[in-house]
Scaffold this motif. Structure first.
Motif, PDB file in Angstrom:
ATOM      1  N   CYS A 184       0.848  -1.183   0.000  1.00 24.48           N
ATOM      2  CA  CYS A 184       0.000   0.000   0.000  1.00 24.48           C
ATOM      3  C   CYS A 184       0.886   1.235   0.000  1.00 24.48           C
ATOM      4  O   CYS A 184       1.735   1.383   0.881  1.00 24.48           O
ATOM      5  CB  CYS A 184      -0.896  -0.005   1.237  1.00 24.48           C
ATOM      6  N   PHE A 185       0.741   2.106  -1.000  1.00 18.13           N
ATOM      7  CA  PHE A 185       1.569   3.303  -1.054  1.00 18.13           C
ATOM      8  C   PHE A 185       0.832   4.403  -1.811  1.00 18.13           C
ATOM      9  O   PHE A 185      -0.185   4.161  -2.464  1.00 18.13           O
ATOM     10  CB  PHE A 185       2.941   3.006  -1.687  1.00 18.13           C
ATOM     11  N   ILE A 186       1.343   5.606  -1.723  1.00 19.63           N
ATOM     12  CA  ILE A 186       0.611   6.799  -2.156  1.00 19.63           C
ATOM     13  C   ILE A 186       0.286   6.804  -3.641  1.00 19.63           C
ATOM     14  O   ILE A 186      -0.702   7.387  -4.061  1.00 19.63           O
ATOM     15  CB  ILE A 186       1.411   8.072  -1.763  1.00 19.63           C
ATOM     16  N   TRP A 187       1.117   6.108  -4.464  1.00 17.83           N
ATOM     17  CA  TRP A 187       0.904   6.156  -5.906  1.00 17.83           C
ATOM     18  C   TRP A 187      -0.108   5.127  -6.401  1.00 17.83           C
ATOM     19  O   TRP A 187      -0.432   5.107  -7.592  1.00 17.83           O
ATOM     20  CB  TRP A 187       2.234   5.984  -6.636  1.00 17.83           C
ATOM     21  N   MET A 188      -0.599   4.279  -5.529  1.00 15.81           N
ATOM     22  CA  MET A 188      -1.651   3.346  -5.929  1.00 15.81           C
ATOM     23  C   MET A 188      -2.955   4.121  -6.116  1.00 15.81           C
ATOM     24  O   MET A 188      -3.320   4.925  -5.264  1.00 15.81           O
ATOM     25  CB  MET A 188      -1.838   2.256  -4.872  1.00 15.81           C
ATOM     26  N   MET A 189      -3.658   3.871  -7.205  1.00 14.01           N
ATOM     27  CA  MET A 189      -4.880   4.640  -7.439  1.00 14.01           C
ATOM     28  C   MET A 189      -5.953   4.323  -6.401  1.00 14.01           C
ATOM     29  O   MET A 189      -6.814   5.172  -6.123  1.00 14.01           O
ATOM     30  CB  MET A 189      -5.417   4.417  -8.843  1.00 14.01           C
ATOM     31  N   CYS A 306     -10.767   8.236 -13.411  1.00 12.61           N
ATOM     32  CA  CYS A 306      -9.464   7.669 -13.076  1.00 12.61           C
ATOM     33  C   CYS A 306      -8.320   8.451 -13.723  1.00 12.61           C
ATOM     34  O   CYS A 306      -7.293   8.695 -13.086  1.00 12.61           O
ATOM     35  CB  CYS A 306      -9.403   6.200 -13.511  1.00 12.61           C
ATOM     36  N   VAL A 307      -8.501   8.859 -14.966  1.00 18.07           N
ATOM     37  CA  VAL A 307      -7.469   9.659 -15.639  1.00 18.07           C
ATOM     38  C   VAL A 307      -7.298  10.989 -14.906  1.00 18.07           C
ATOM     39  O   VAL A 307      -6.173  11.427 -14.628  1.00 18.07           O
ATOM     40  CB  VAL A 307      -7.825   9.890 -17.113  1.00 18.07           C
ATOM     41  N   CYS A 308      -8.411  11.628 -14.577  1.00 17.97           N
ATOM     42  CA  CYS A 308      -8.338  12.916 -13.869  1.00 17.97           C
ATOM     43  C   CYS A 308      -7.702  12.755 -12.494  1.00 17.97           C
ATOM     44  O   CYS A 308      -6.877  13.584 -12.074  1.00 17.97           O
ATOM     45  CB  CYS A 308      -9.735  13.520 -13.734  1.00 17.97           C
ATOM     46  N   ALA A 309      -8.066  11.690 -11.788  1.00 15.47           N
ATOM     47  CA  ALA A 309      -7.529  11.476 -10.448  1.00 15.47           C
ATOM     48  C   ALA A 309      -6.031  11.206 -10.492  1.00 15.47           C
ATOM     49  O   ALA A 309      -5.274  11.678  -9.637  1.00 15.47           O
ATOM     50  CB  ALA A 309      -8.256  10.321  -9.766  1.00 15.47           C
ATOM     51  N   ARG A 310      -5.582  10.442 -11.495  1.00 18.81           N
ATOM     52  CA  ARG A 310      -4.143  10.176 -11.585  1.00 18.81           C
ATOM     53  C   ARG A 310      -3.371  11.455 -11.893  1.00 18.81           C
ATOM     54  O   ARG A 310      -2.253  11.652 -11.398  1.00 18.81           O
ATOM     55  CB  ARG A 310      -3.877   9.129 -12.656  1.00 18.81           C
ATOM     56  N   LEU A 311      -3.955  12.315 -12.702  1.00 22.65           N
ATOM     57  CA  LEU A 311      -3.342  13.631 -12.919  1.00 22.65           C
ATOM     58  C   LEU A 311      -3.203  14.377 -11.596  1.00 22.65           C
ATOM     59  O   LEU A 311      -2.164  14.983 -11.322  1.00 22.65           O
ATOM     60  CB  LEU A 311      -4.176  14.444 -13.905  1.00 22.65           C
TER      61      LEU A 311
END
Length: 363
Positions: A184-189, A306-311
């Motif tokens: 579990c880490f910050i870059w996981m969506m 998901c695209v917006c959130a990853r941005l």
């Protein structure tokens, strides 16, 4: 506390985990650990680790590397958090070896003179007072080629990246690793909302509004469906491709974790859009992916958020990291186009965006 938090922890605001190394020590570290003579080295881009492309001489005192490669190697010094997670790092090695067994072009781990994949090296006292003074060092084979960021995007190249990702997803279905599965880490969506702890780094009010809007949409639209979306062990950094002689490869495995298929595709789409903010770029990548693995209606229904959130994750964590490491220009990679992409996606609306992404998947 969740199981994954117990295994790997979460980055907390104000924590500095990047190793501090006198680069003059690199030749000695490589020689004493891996038995190779460094001729030259170049620092590579990285967020929390230290990465170097090293060129070495033709002789070796390492029985595991009897004939040093002309193209050189990647020498990595892991950050203080990941250096404590030996089972996870072992899982990453197994992941690379698994992909290689499936004929994917990727970096491979190499052993030390005393037959270790994950040796510890001692670094000088850290002025940031990190708890860990010993850091894991790794030596990986170097994959020659060019990253997607350095080539001109074309419709066929975007389709190829989508096809490649879908094929990799298929070939990873039989790979299992407990340490990766519980990571579990910050870059996981799946951990997108953890980004809210770092939004103080976004000081522009207009940009902050974009982030808050996109995060709220992800919370409303995606979070309730996390258990329904199909998952597998994924790279979650699928845009790191190296192309040589028309072949594709993947060179970054630091973010391997269990994730949803659509999350990985969203990360690819986001990355491509930050290279060229055109609707056809996303449409072609999704088209290529769907030619191998069609999206379900639920996956179609969440990919925009998901695209917006990853941005948001990339932009917010980039802003935070640059505040911790002001001289690292790589941290601004997403920001150069990312804010424009996020603003244009939110301005265009979800129905319009999905209409522009869907048609080519039906051709």
């Amino acid at each position: 506390m969740t199981e994954c938090e117990e295994v790997s922890g979460m980055l907390k605001p104000g924590t500095s985990i990047k190793p501090i190394l006198n680069e003059d020590d690199i030749p000695h570290l490589v020689k004493s650990t891996f038995g190779l003579d460094v001729i030259s080295f170049t620092k590579l881009n990285a967020y929390d680790d230290l990465n170097f492309c090293i060129k070495v001489g033709k002789t070796s005192t390492n029985k595991n590397i009897p004939s040093p490669a002309d193209e050189g190697y990647v020498f990595k010094v892991m950050n203080s958090m990941d250096s404590q997670l030996l089972e996870l790092l072992t899982g990453q090695n197994e992941f690379m070896l698994h992909l290689n067994s499936k004929n994917y072009c990727c970096s491979l781990p190499l052993r030390t003179t005393d037959n270790q994949y994950l040796p510890f090296i001692q670094l000088p006292a850290d002025p940031n007072h990190n708890a860990v003074r010993s850091h894991v060092a790794r030596l990986l084979s170097f994959v020659p080629g060019r990253t997607l960021h350095s080539v001109a995007l074309t419709p066929e190249l975007c389709r190829e990246t989508g096809r490649y990702l879908a094929s990799m997803h298929h070939d990873l279905q039989d790979f299992h690793n407990k340490a990766i599965a519980t990571r579990c880490f910050i870059w996981m969506m799946s951990q997108t909302l953890e980004v809210r702890k770092f939004i103080h780094a976004v000081t522009d009010e207009a940009k902050l509004t974009l982030v808050q809007t996109a995060l709220s949409a992800w919370e409303t639209k995606v979070l309730p469906h996390l258990k329904e979306l199909p998952k597998v062990i994924l790279i979650t950094a699928a845009f790191h491709f190296s192309c040589r002689n028309s072949h594709s490869g993947c060179i970054d495995f630091g973010d391997v974790s269990v994730s949803c298929y659509v999350f990985d595709l969203a990360i690819l789409v986001m990355s491509l859009l930050t290279m060229k903010n055109e609707e056809w770029v996303a449409a072609c990548a999704i088209s290529g992916y769907c030619s191998k693995r069609p999206l379900s209606e639920l996956e179609w229904d969440v990919i925009y958020e998901c695209v917006c959130a990853r941005l948001c994750t990339s932009l917010t964590m980039g802003a935070y990291s640059i505040s911790q490491d002001p001289g690292n220009e790589y941290l601004l990679t997403s920001a150069k186009q990312g804010w424009t992409v996020l603003a244009s996606l939110l301005r265009a609306s979800k129905p319009h965006t999905l209409d522009s992404w869907r048609p080519q998947t039906r051709s």
